[in-house]
Design an enzyme around this catalytic site. Sequence first.
Site, PDB file in Angstrom:
ATOM      1  N   HIS A   1      19.892  50.145  68.225  1.00 42.32           N
ATOM      2  CA  HIS A   1      19.214  49.918  66.964  1.00 42.32           C
ATOM      3  C   HIS A   1      20.251  49.797  65.844  1.00 42.32           C
ATOM      4  CE1 HIS A   1      15.398  49.887  64.788  1.00 42.32           C
ATOM      5  NE2 HIS A   1      16.007  50.537  63.825  1.00 42.32           N
TER       6      HIS A   1
ATOM      7  N   SER B   1      14.353  46.924  60.793  1.00 39.02           N
ATOM      8  CA  SER B   1      13.792  48.244  61.074  1.00 39.02           C
ATOM      9  C   SER B   1      12.578  48.510  60.181  1.00 39.02           C
ATOM     10  CB  SER B   1      14.875  49.315  60.901  1.00 39.02           C
ATOM     11  OG  SER B   1      14.478  50.532  61.480  1.00 39.02           O
TER      12      SER B   1
ATOM     13  N   ASP C   1      17.918  49.474  72.374  1.00 40.92           N
ATOM     14  CA  ASP C   1      17.149  49.969  71.232  1.00 40.92           C
ATOM     15  C   ASP C   1      15.916  50.703  71.733  1.00 40.92           C
ATOM     16  OD1 ASP C   1      15.867  50.425  68.831  1.00 40.92           O
ATOM     17  OD2 ASP C   1      15.359  48.323  68.471  1.00 40.92           O
TER      18      ASP C   1
END
Length: 337
Positions: free
Chosen positions: A313, A186, A282
């Site tokens: 995610h 991320s 995601d």
Amino acid sequence: FVAANAYLEAQATMESTPRIEQTSTTKAMMYPAVEIDVWCLIQVQPDGTVTRVVDFDHPPLFVPASASDPVPSVDVTLDPSTGLWARIYHPPVSTDKQLPLIVYVHGGGFCLFSPGVDDFHRLATRLASATSSIVLSVAYRLAPEHRLPAAYDDLRAALRWLSNPDARQHLLASADLSRLFIMGDSAGGNIIHNVLASNEGPKLPGLKGVVLLQPFYSSEERTESEKASDEQGFLTVKIADACWVLARPESNEPRTRDHPFCCPPAEGLPDVAVMVVTGGRDVLSDRSVLLTAELKKLGREAVELHVFPEEEHAFYLPSQEREALTELMGLISKFVS
């Protein structure tokens, strides 16, 4: 995120919730005239006052390093002037051979978490064990108290530290710096990309590969996966936008998601093996696919894209054993080997 939610649920049954208030030096004009709330873990008022609901540097979410764990770990200070530290994990292997080194950069929208947070500690532990590698997990400074490029500067400092004599003491002679891999999830993926794309970092002749797990990119123009977001997942468009408001530099133009930090160029990544991972559910999945396509257009042959169709995610963070996590660790192990 799972650990944070569990913590907040537990706190709801207690008499009080510990709160840590810090006043940011960022100008109030940087914030909209409403409160910004990220995962109910950090709130920022229009005047710049930052309230962190959870202290990630102390229990119950923080897990101390331990030399007696099956995967031993130790915390080391990399730069006393900024408070930069990292946690080093040694795989449970008995060998005289040198081992690969993975520099890992955690996620959290630039605003949250540290290597000691339970989910990220567990992930780094598993990473060291699955790949038989030494893992250096970097505790970069967090926004909005430390806006970008502070996190980028911290990763550069961590990479410079690798050539410091002090590093050999902590990494032991078993760390093979000629087999260096850098991995981020991320926001950590964004940090890696921006650092490697700049000319300010140290030379890394031993860099063999980069792993980007659901890298955190953005722009003012929405992708199809962002447009299709039902705002119900771990990461929503609203939360992603809020993180960028908190993390973007206060002085650089443009003050929008078209800032260069939000979507660094694909050609900025070094010409080494690159592994990109995303989830079919995601909200950022299209950006990972686009990055991979751009790298291949540049003639990069050693580029892998792995899509986990049913995953959202940060699917690799939940504490329970999951088939997708096992598969992911197998893919990273193969990539490193």
